[in-house]
Design a protein around this motif. Sequence first.
Motif, short mmCIF file in Angstrom:
data_model
loop_
_atom_site.label_atom_id
_atom_site.label_comp_id
_atom_site.label_asym_id
_atom_site.label_seq_id
_atom_site.Cartn_x
_atom_site.Cartn_y
_atom_site.Cartn_z
N ALA A 147 -3.71 9.49 -3.02
CA ALA A 147 -3.20 8.72 -4.41
C ALA A 147 -3.67 7.40 -4.24
O ALA A 147 -3.53 6.72 -2.94
CB ALA A 147 -1.78 8.92 -4.47
N SER A 148 -4.06 6.66 -5.26
CA SER A 148 -4.40 5.23 -4.95
C SER A 148 -3.21 4.42 -5.41
O SER A 148 -2.63 4.83 -6.58
CB SER A 148 -5.49 4.68 -6.03
N VAL A 149 -2.59 3.73 -4.69
CA VAL A 149 -1.10 2.91 -4.99
C VAL A 149 -1.37 1.61 -5.35
O VAL A 149 -2.08 0.92 -4.71
CB VAL A 149 -0.16 3.11 -3.73
N ASP A 150 -0.74 1.04 -6.42
CA ASP A 150 -0.85 -0.27 -6.78
C ASP A 150 0.18 -1.02 -5.75
O ASP A 150 1.31 -0.78 -5.90
CB ASP A 150 -0.46 -0.44 -8.16
N GLN A 151 -0.34 -1.48 -4.83
CA GLN A 151 0.46 -2.24 -3.88
C GLN A 151 1.42 -3.47 -4.45
O GLN A 151 2.73 -3.65 -4.00
CB GLN A 151 -0.43 -2.90 -2.97
N ARG A 152 1.03 -3.93 -5.60
CA ARG A 152 2.14 -5.12 -6.33
C ARG A 152 3.22 -4.26 -6.94
O ARG A 152 4.30 -4.94 -6.89
CB ARG A 152 1.14 -5.49 -7.32
N LEU A 190 4.26 -5.86 -2.81
CA LEU A 190 3.29 -6.40 -1.92
C LEU A 190 1.96 -6.83 -2.54
O LEU A 190 0.81 -6.54 -2.75
CB LEU A 190 2.82 -5.23 -0.84
N GLY A 191 2.07 -8.08 -3.20
CA GLY A 191 1.27 -8.64 -4.35
C GLY A 191 0.14 -9.64 -3.46
O GLY A 191 -0.82 -10.04 -4.35
N ALA A 227 -1.82 -5.52 3.26
CA ALA A 227 -0.87 -5.97 1.87
C ALA A 227 0.37 -6.45 2.42
O ALA A 227 1.08 -5.73 2.98
CB ALA A 227 -0.73 -4.78 1.18
N VAL A 228 0.80 -7.56 1.90
CA VAL A 228 1.96 -8.24 2.30
C VAL A 228 2.56 -8.89 0.87
O VAL A 228 1.93 -8.97 -0.12
CB VAL A 228 2.06 -9.38 3.40
N ALA A 229 3.89 -9.45 0.88
CA ALA A 229 4.52 -9.95 -0.43
C ALA A 229 3.71 -11.06 -0.69
O ALA A 229 3.58 -11.43 -2.03
CB ALA A 229 6.04 -10.14 -0.12
N ASP A 230 3.45 -12.12 0.23
CA ASP A 230 3.16 -13.64 -0.01
C ASP A 230 2.51 -14.04 1.07
O ASP A 230 2.45 -13.32 1.97
CB ASP A 230 4.30 -14.31 -0.56
N SER A 231 2.16 -15.48 0.89
CA SER A 231 1.31 -16.09 2.17
C SER A 231 2.23 -16.20 3.50
O SER A 231 2.03 -16.23 4.39
CB SER A 231 0.92 -17.45 1.32
N SER A 232 3.78 -16.46 3.18
CA SER A 232 4.51 -16.47 4.29
C SER A 232 4.55 -15.16 5.11
O SER A 232 4.36 -14.99 6.26
CB SER A 232 6.00 -16.63 3.99
#
Length: 168
Positions: free
Chosen positions: A68-73, A77-78, A126-131
Amino acid sequence: MTDTRAGVTPKTLPAPLDPTDRAILEVLALTGRISNAQLADEVGMAPSTVHQRLRSLVDRGVITGFHASVDQRSLGLGLQAMIGVTLRPGARQENIEAFADRVRALPQVLQLFFLGGVDDFMVHVAVADSSGLRQFVVDHLSAQPSVASTRTSIIFDYHRNAVAASFR
């Protein structure tokens, strides 16, 4: 039994594929959730024949799984990035295996590539943000004694043509 080529065993030889096998693979690569009846219609064969062919492709290891291809967003995890990692010289084999095992187990890691070239590894995360990206690099990569350097590139967009099986 080995092939006449050095180091090639039957398992590493490519599976012989006829045009029908290739047609089935082409359709599945585009729409993995297609029904057997629809697949049969697409390749112009009876559903029972396509089912046998599909089972053979799985049994021979040509098809190694369905994904399955999961949209990380949608998981919060944008931000995705590719991180090149170079290991320190010395005890290379042990460091390579230990690094790969540790990093592969991290939930942020989508893909891990072992390379020949400037970098030893390429880590797709894949992570939430730059931090979150900074924390991942500092806590999980730079903190490892075997890591000499990292180079991070943020992914703006990508297109995937296919899903490839692991070399392991």
